[in-house]
Design a protein around this motif. Structure first.
Motif, mmCIF file in Angstrom:
data_model
loop_
_atom_site.group_PDB
_atom_site.id
_atom_site.type_symbol
_atom_site.label_atom_id
_atom_site.label_comp_id
_atom_site.label_asym_id
_atom_site.label_seq_id
_atom_site.Cartn_x
_atom_site.Cartn_y
_atom_site.Cartn_z
ATOM 1 N N THR A 91 0.833 -1.201 0.000
ATOM 2 C CA THR A 91 0.000 0.000 0.000
ATOM 3 C C THR A 91 0.866 1.249 0.000
ATOM 4 O O THR A 91 2.019 1.231 0.450
ATOM 5 N N GLN A 92 0.276 2.339 -0.481
ATOM 6 C CA GLN A 92 1.039 3.573 -0.651
ATOM 7 C C GLN A 92 1.076 4.428 0.617
ATOM 8 O O GLN A 92 1.016 5.655 0.568
ATOM 9 N N ASP A 93 1.200 3.740 1.758
ATOM 10 C CA ASP A 93 1.551 4.406 3.016
ATOM 11 C C ASP A 93 2.873 3.819 3.509
ATOM 12 O O ASP A 93 3.147 3.790 4.704
ATOM 13 N N SER A 94 3.680 3.361 2.550
ATOM 14 C CA SER A 94 4.991 2.757 2.838
ATOM 15 C C SER A 94 4.869 1.574 3.783
ATOM 16 O O SER A 94 5.656 1.413 4.721
ATOM 17 N N THR A 95 3.877 0.728 3.528
ATOM 18 C CA THR A 95 3.636 -0.451 4.362
ATOM 19 C C THR A 95 3.260 -1.638 3.480
ATOM 20 O O THR A 95 2.587 -1.472 2.468
ATOM 21 N N ILE A 96 3.719 -2.813 3.870
ATOM 22 C CA ILE A 96 3.266 -4.061 3.264
ATOM 23 C C ILE A 96 2.549 -4.838 4.363
ATOM 24 O O ILE A 96 3.053 -4.934 5.491
ATOM 25 N N ARG A 97 1.376 -5.342 4.050
ATOM 26 C CA ARG A 97 0.576 -6.047 5.058
ATOM 27 C C ARG A 97 0.341 -7.491 4.633
ATOM 28 O O ARG A 97 0.186 -7.769 3.452
ATOM 29 N N LEU A 98 0.290 -8.369 5.627
ATOM 30 C CA LEU A 98 -0.091 -9.761 5.396
ATOM 31 C C LEU A 98 -1.464 -9.955 6.017
ATOM 32 O O LEU A 98 -1.642 -9.807 7.229
#
Length: 372
Positions: A268-275
């Motif tokens: 996501t474009q909040d500098s985060t990768i989520r599982l």
């Protein structure tokens, strides 16, 4: 509990959740430890006390988590405009790339040599995908088409028309009989590969669709969009089964199912990768440290599936430990935004590609420092 590729494929392959998200997901198998049992009338006869006492069992040593040590091997040059997507072939022998220069290129993954250039699109290309059977490449373009290319004859075999705006993403079903595409018309289209015709049009999102993917058996389709939503669809009926969303709804750039389809990795474009856990609709892990606020950057499970790999707008490639979320390596070398990454299907090899000021694809091989 450590999770690797095999764990993902089995029933208990669920990563530990972050502390703030509660308990471990799924039960952990009990260790084979014998507890002392009090003697009762029903106990078996005691062993002869003169018998030799077995040596004490040593405490198991805790394994140090594997730390990757990727080093640059090849730098591939050939595109004249920003590279947008790179994908290894199912057998790992080739790498496909596409770019804003309207071209799809095929590279030898072992030597870095160019094998073929496919021409036909009339506008820039945003994504490329391999069929699992190795017969076709598909490319998604701003010319509103998806094109199928034969890997036997190296020719264009079909032009899939139906999208009413830029086509941004594309992926084959595991059986290679279907294709899903998404784009700026905010729909997901499911295509019959053999006939080149639309099977279904899903009114998927309220903003451009940025990624579309099938799960491991093709029964589900995942999509994400600039509206910040991740949606899971029933392939056969076209019904939306589930919507995953964060409170802040940052633009979702890319998604990928884990091999057992229990989780989705989302950039996501909040500098985060989520599982995300697809069954509970909860985010169980977050990975941060890279920069992603402007572009749709790919993320993937690094070879071995114990790490996450992603590009970054600070011109680097980042690798995280899947379980601890710790950054374990940062790869330097590119001179522009690293938009695309891809993991080799069998070897510890990563490919990365960068935008306009760089225009190179780089291959990185893992060379364990301890020689393991």
């Amino acid at each position: 509990m450590e999770v690797d590729g095999e764990d993902y494929k089995h029933e208990n392959g669920i990563p530990e959740q972050d502390e703030e998200h509660g308990q471990r997901g799924g039960s952990t198998p009990a260790e084979d430890v014998k507890e002392p049992v009090a003697t009762t009338a029903l106990s078996p006869p005691a062993q002869d006390s003169t018998a030799q006492t077995p040596a004490p069992v040593p405490e198991p040593k805790l394994e140090t988590p594997y730390r990757p040590n990727y080093k640059p091997t090849y730098m591939l040059s050939g595109h004249s405009r920003s590279i947008s997507s790179i994908k290894f072939s199912p057998d790992g022998k080739m790498l496909a790339s596409c770019a804003a220069d309207k071209l799809v290129k095929l590279w030898d993954a072992d030597t870095g040599d160019i094998i073929q250039t496919f021409e036909g699109h009339t506008e820039g290309i945003s994504d490329v995908a391999w069929s699992n059977n190795g017969e076709f490449l598909a490319s998604a373009s701003d010319d509103k088409t998806v094109r199928l290319w034969s890997l036997e004859t190296y020719t264009e075999v079909k032009v899939l028309q139906g999208h009413t705006n830029f086509v941004f993403c594309v992926n084959f079903s595991p059986s290679s009989t279907m294709l899903a595409s998404g784009g700026f018309d905010e729909t997901v289209r499911v295509w019959d590969v053999a006939r080149g015709k639309t099977l279904k049009t899903l009114p998927a999102h309220s903003d451009p669709v940025t990624a579309v993917t099938f799960n491991h058996d093709g029964t589900l389709i995942g999509s994400c969009a600039m509206d910040g939503l991740i949606r899971i669809w029933d392939t056969e009926s076209g019904q939306c089964l589930k919507t995953l969303a964060d409170d802040d709804n940052p633009i979702c750039s890319h998604i990928k199912f884990t091999p057992n389809s229990r989780f989705i990795l989302a950039s996501t474009q909040d500098s985060t990768i989520r599982l995300w856990n697809t069954q509970t609709s909860k985010c169980v892990k977050t990975y941060t440290g890279h920069t992603n606020r402007t572009y749709c950057i790919f993320a993937d499970f690094a070879p071995g599936r114990k790490h996450i790999v992603s590009g970054s707008e600070d011109m680097k490639v980042y690798l995280w430990d899947l379980q601890t979320r710790e950054i374990v390596q940062v790869l330097d070398g590119h001179r522009d935004v690293v938009i695309a990454v891809a993991s080799h299907p069998t070897r510890r090899l990563i490919a990365s590609a960068a935008m306009e000021k760089d225009l190179t694809i780089r291959l990185w091989a893992d060379e364990p420092a301890n020689g393991a």
